[in-house]
Motif scaffolding. Structure first.
Motif, PDB file in Angstrom:
ATOM      1  N   THR A  88       7.382  -6.538   3.338  1.00 49.04           N
ATOM      2  CA  THR A  88       6.901  -6.362   1.934  1.00 49.04           C
ATOM      3  C   THR A  88       5.434  -7.314   1.909  1.00 49.04           C
ATOM      4  O   THR A  88       4.832  -6.978   0.989  1.00 49.04           O
ATOM      5  N   SER A  92       2.147  -5.797   0.479  1.00 45.96           N
ATOM      6  CA  SER A  92       1.739  -5.837  -0.831  1.00 45.96           C
ATOM      7  C   SER A  92       0.350  -6.418  -0.994  1.00 45.96           C
ATOM      8  O   SER A  92      -0.476  -5.951  -2.098  1.00 45.96           O
ATOM      9  N   THR A  95      -1.888  -3.501  -0.573  1.00 41.90           N
ATOM     10  CA  THR A  95      -2.163  -2.522  -1.637  1.00 41.90           C
ATOM     11  C   THR A  95      -3.057  -3.269  -2.823  1.00 41.90           C
ATOM     12  O   THR A  95      -3.655  -2.545  -3.433  1.00 41.90           O
ATOM     13  N   TYR A  96      -2.579  -4.363  -2.913  1.00 44.67           N
ATOM     14  CA  TYR A  96      -3.501  -5.107  -4.070  1.00 44.67           C
ATOM     15  C   TYR A  96      -5.053  -4.777  -3.830  1.00 44.67           C
ATOM     16  O   TYR A  96      -5.776  -4.683  -4.579  1.00 44.67           O
ATOM     17  N   GLU A 198       9.190  -1.301   2.708  1.00 41.65           N
ATOM     18  CA  GLU A 198       8.044  -1.677   2.028  1.00 41.65           C
ATOM     19  C   GLU A 198       7.735  -1.071   0.753  1.00 41.65           C
ATOM     20  O   GLU A 198       7.102  -1.496  -0.160  1.00 41.65           O
ATOM     21  N   ALA A 201       7.796  -3.168  -2.691  1.00 39.91           N
ATOM     22  CA  ALA A 201       6.741  -4.099  -2.710  1.00 39.91           C
ATOM     23  C   ALA A 201       5.313  -3.128  -3.125  1.00 39.91           C
ATOM     24  O   ALA A 201       4.688  -3.774  -4.048  1.00 39.91           O
ATOM     25  N   TYR A 204       5.732  -2.377  -6.943  1.00 42.34           N
ATOM     26  CA  TYR A 204       5.413  -3.519  -7.700  1.00 42.34           C
ATOM     27  C   TYR A 204       3.956  -3.782  -8.034  1.00 42.34           C
ATOM     28  O   TYR A 204       3.583  -4.024  -8.972  1.00 42.34           O
ATOM     29  N   VAL A 205       3.229  -3.523  -6.910  1.00 48.97           N
ATOM     30  CA  VAL A 205       1.629  -3.909  -7.221  1.00 48.97           C
ATOM     31  C   VAL A 205       1.163  -2.818  -8.058  1.00 48.97           C
ATOM     32  O   VAL A 205       0.127  -3.013  -8.807  1.00 48.97           O
TER      33      VAL A 205
END
Length: 263
Positions: A88, A92, A95-96, A198, A201, A204-205
């Motif tokens: 994760t 994350s 992705t951010y 994953e 995570a 979430y982003v």
């Protein structure tokens, strides 16, 4: 686990605008999962200068497909051990940074997962996630227990699911390939059909930035089956990667020229 059903009623990244989808970010954890799709879509690895910091091992493959600008990103290899940066935390961060740099209209988290045969999963099946939750963030304090599970509903895509005859199921995410008794209890409470490392995570982003997300997971191993997980995972990795490289282009073709609300 207390409160699982009360949280996560909102969907990931439901946008306020009705823009047509033009840029798609595909987040994939492992190089072996990504490369068949990179080749299928005829994408090329990014030349310098990179949109990512020089210090990171992340990879980006870009090109056009079905009139879309498509970017596949992977966390790359761990600098110390040379293995894929799974789990994760790396995904994350990736992705951010990808959202900030590339401004995607849609994220697709493509990858492999374990599946539960009791929920109808079989090797090579591709599932689209309907919900995301965690099973290894155990915080036995009121309200924090719900935060640890972190349930989120997926971006609604009923038309796409129907058009491509996709299987659907809830996803549960943890940072271990195996499953402890504690994990199993929470996975069951999460009502999960697929188990990965994953998805929650990425969700979430994506939710933080209000970017719609589709998670496509190909089954490599049967979690509630008789074969050892590691053996089955390695045995079926190529089968699952091939299933993804066939399904993701179909999804891209379907979303091209459409708005999120059309999906």
């Amino acid at each position: 686990m207390a409160g699982v059903e009360e949280v996560g009623t909102g969907a990931v990244g439901v946008p306020s605008s009705g823009n047509t989808i033009s840029t798609v970010l595909v987040v994939i954890a492992m190089q072996a999962e990504a490369m068949p799709l990179v080749q299928t879509l005829q994408l090329t690895e990014e030349d310098e200068p990179s949109v990512f910091p020089k210090a990171v091992p992340w990879k980006k493959y870009s090109g056009t497909h079905e009139g879309l600008s498509v970017h596949i990103v992977v966390p790359g290899k761990d600098f110390h051990l040379g293995v894929d940066s799974v789990g994760t935390v790396p995904v994350s961060m990736l992705t951010y940074a990808s959202i900030v740099s590339l401004h995607p209209d849609l994220i697709i988290n493509a990858g492999t997962a374990g599946g539960f045969q009791s929920k109808g999963a079989a090797i090579g099946d591709v599932f689209v996630a309907t919900h995301f939750a965690n099973h290894d963030r155990r915080i036995p304090v009121p309200v924090f227990d719900e935060y640890g599970i972190g349930t989120l509903g997926a971006t609604p895509i009923p038309n796409l699911v129907k058009a491509l005859a996709l299987k659907e199921g809830k996803m549960s995410t943890g940072n271990s390939l195996d499953m402890t008794p504690e994990d199993e209890e929470i996975i069951k409470a999460n009502d999960a059909t697929i188990k990965d490392m994953e998805g929650a995570a990425v969700a979430y982003v994506a939710d933080l930035f209000t970017v719609p997300l589709i998670a496509l997971k190909a089954v490599t191993d049967i979690v509630d089956g008789s074969k050892p997980t590691v053996e089955e995972f390695l045995e079926n990795m190529s089968t699952a990667a091939a299933a993804l490289s066939a399904m993701v282009p179909r999804v891209l073709k379907y979303v091209s020229g459409k708005k999120i609300a059309d999906l």
